[in-house]
Motif scaffolding. Structure first.
Motif, PDB file in Angstrom:
ATOM      1  N   ASP A 140      10.365 -18.757  70.486  1.00  0.00           N
ATOM      2  CA  ASP A 140       8.981 -18.692  70.960  1.00  0.00           C
ATOM      3  C   ASP A 140       8.017 -19.123  69.860  1.00  0.00           C
ATOM      4  OD1 ASP A 140      10.088 -17.423  73.240  1.00  0.00           O
ATOM      5  OD2 ASP A 140       9.945 -15.482  72.228  1.00  0.00           O
ATOM      6  N   ARG A 141       6.884 -19.663  70.282  1.00  0.00           N
ATOM      7  CA  ARG A 141       5.869 -20.076  69.301  1.00  0.00           C
ATOM      8  C   ARG A 141       4.498 -20.074  69.965  1.00  0.00           C
ATOM      9  NH1 ARG A 141       5.967 -23.051  64.482  1.00  0.00           N
ATOM     10  NH2 ARG A 141       3.981 -24.038  63.990  1.00  0.00           N
ATOM     11  N   ILE A 142       3.507 -19.601  69.219  1.00  0.00           N
ATOM     12  CA  ILE A 142       2.123 -19.716  69.670  1.00  0.00           C
ATOM     13  C   ILE A 142       1.258 -20.137  68.493  1.00  0.00           C
ATOM     14  CG2 ILE A 142       1.732 -17.237  69.325  1.00  0.00           C
ATOM     15  CD1 ILE A 142      -0.378 -17.448  71.572  1.00  0.00           C
ATOM     16  N   THR A 143       0.369 -21.080  68.746  1.00  0.00           N
ATOM     17  CA  THR A 143      -0.567 -21.561  67.735  1.00  0.00           C
ATOM     18  C   THR A 143      -1.970 -21.438  68.290  1.00  0.00           C
ATOM     19  OG1 THR A 143       1.043 -23.143  66.871  1.00  0.00           O
ATOM     20  CG2 THR A 143      -1.264 -23.522  66.306  1.00  0.00           C
ATOM     21  N   VAL A 144      -2.866 -20.852  67.502  1.00  0.00           N
ATOM     22  CA  VAL A 144      -4.265 -20.717  67.892  1.00  0.00           C
ATOM     23  C   VAL A 144      -5.115 -21.443  66.863  1.00  0.00           C
ATOM     24  CG1 VAL A 144      -6.171 -19.127  68.349  1.00  0.00           C
ATOM     25  CG2 VAL A 144      -3.823 -18.470  68.963  1.00  0.00           C
ATOM     26  N   GLU A 145      -5.820 -22.479  67.293  1.00  0.00           N
ATOM     27  CA  GLU A 145      -6.713 -23.233  66.425  1.00  0.00           C
ATOM     28  C   GLU A 145      -8.139 -22.734  66.600  1.00  0.00           C
ATOM     29  OE1 GLU A 145      -6.186 -27.319  67.535  1.00  0.00           O
ATOM     30  OE2 GLU A 145      -4.682 -27.618  65.973  1.00  0.00           O
ATOM     31  N   PRO A 182      -0.699 -13.029  80.545  1.00  0.00           N
ATOM     32  CA  PRO A 182       0.357 -13.352  81.525  1.00  0.00           C
ATOM     33  C   PRO A 182       1.674 -13.817  80.909  1.00  0.00           C
ATOM     34  CG  PRO A 182      -1.733 -14.388  82.123  1.00  0.00           C
ATOM     35  CD  PRO A 182      -1.879 -13.896  80.718  1.00  0.00           C
ATOM     36  N   TYR A 183       1.679 -14.111  79.621  1.00  0.00           N
ATOM     37  CA  TYR A 183       2.862 -14.705  79.006  1.00  0.00           C
ATOM     38  C   TYR A 183       3.669 -13.666  78.225  1.00  0.00           C
ATOM     39  CZ  TYR A 183       0.150 -18.847  80.145  1.00  0.00           C
ATOM     40  OH  TYR A 183      -0.596 -19.788  80.812  1.00  0.00           O
ATOM     41  N   PRO A 184       4.991 -13.829  78.186  1.00  0.00           N
ATOM     42  CA  PRO A 184       5.852 -12.868  77.482  1.00  0.00           C
ATOM     43  C   PRO A 184       5.493 -12.671  76.017  1.00  0.00           C
ATOM     44  CG  PRO A 184       7.172 -14.368  78.820  1.00  0.00           C
ATOM     45  CD  PRO A 184       5.771 -14.890  78.846  1.00  0.00           C
ATOM     46  N   LEU A 185       4.974 -13.705  75.376  1.00  0.00           N
ATOM     47  CA  LEU A 185       4.629 -13.604  73.965  1.00  0.00           C
ATOM     48  C   LEU A 185       3.528 -12.579  73.699  1.00  0.00           C
ATOM     49  CD1 LEU A 185       4.707 -17.310  72.740  1.00  0.00           C
ATOM     50  CD2 LEU A 185       6.072 -15.433  71.854  1.00  0.00           C
ATOM     51  N   HIS A 186       2.730 -12.304  74.704  1.00  0.00           N
ATOM     52  CA  HIS A 186       1.618 -11.371  74.533  1.00  0.00           C
ATOM     53  C   HIS A 186       2.097 -10.033  73.982  1.00  0.00           C
ATOM     54  CE1 HIS A 186      -1.016  -8.087  75.896  1.00  0.00           C
ATOM     55  NE2 HIS A 186      -2.004  -8.936  75.634  1.00  0.00           N
ATOM     56  N   GLU A 187       3.134  -9.475  74.591  1.00  0.00           N
ATOM     57  CA  GLU A 187       3.619  -8.153  74.185  1.00  0.00           C
ATOM     58  C   GLU A 187       4.245  -8.176  72.793  1.00  0.00           C
ATOM     59  OE1 GLU A 187       6.198  -6.596  77.121  1.00  0.00           O
ATOM     60  OE2 GLU A 187       4.646  -6.458  78.663  1.00  0.00           O
TER      61      GLU A 187
END
Length: 198
Positions: A140-145, A182-187
């Motif tokens: 999993d990966r999330i990037t916030v700019e 809504p996304y699994p990464l949130h938790e």
């Protein structure tokens, strides 16, 4: 512009950082660095100015970061002070890259205060100077700019039922947690309720 600079033997014994500091002082006084004897070497005036700009921007970001420091733990403060030194290394900085944008970094710092995270993001900077926070695991990966004006763009990828899922969006920082809910990464990332946003 390329200038020819005479460097004495004693100058060669100084560290690059010490040489850069000396060059910055002469440039500020309106002089092109020169020496009366010694070995000839090339000095890039633009490069010296660029190193000074990198150093000054590092100081500016740390001063801005300090205004948020009272709201952050010692661990968080130390992590990103050290990271700024890694990113803004005057010896390693690529001259064609834009310096980190102050407003972008300030919004990153605000986000650290506003949300509680289960683990701290990595701090990165794009070649255009946009500051980003990154969380990632094996799959999993999330990037916030942080695009300025307390806004951000986000992109995430995760695996669900062996399928790779992708999603992107943009929002105000204050709405980031709800957009990612809504996304699994949130938790995996967010922990507890958000603080008051200012």
């Amino acid at each position: 512009m390329v200038t020819m600079t005479l460097v004495p033997d004693s100058e060669q014994l100084r560290t690059p950082a010490e040489q850069a500091t000396s060059l910055f002082g002469e440039l500020k006084r309106g002089r092109t660095p020169s020496r009366s004897d010694g070995q000839v070497s090339k000095s890039y005036t633009r490069g010296a100015n660029n190193q000074e700009a990198v150093f000054v921007r590092n100081v500016d970001l740390k001063v801005a970061y300090a205004t948020f420091a009272m709201h952050l733990s010692k661990e968080i403060k130390s992590k990103y002070f050290e990271r700024l030194d890694q990113i803004l290394d005057v010896e390693e900085w690529e001259i064609e890259d834009a310096l980190p944008k102050l407003s972008s970094f300030q919004d990153f710092a605000r986000t650290l205060i506003f949300y509680q995270f289960k683990w701290l993001p990595e701090l990165t900077v794009s070649s255009s100077g946009v500051v980003a926070a990154c969380w990632y695991t094996k799959n999993d990966r999330i990037t916030v700019e942080f695009t300025g004006n307390r806004s951000c763009r986000w992109a995430l990828s995760f695996r669900e039922n062996e399928e790779l899922e992708l999603a992107t969006g943009s929002c105000q920082i204050v709405n980031l947690e709800s957009r990612l809910r809504p996304y699994p990464l949130h938790e995996k990332i967010f922990d507890g309720e958000a603080a008051e946003y200012s």
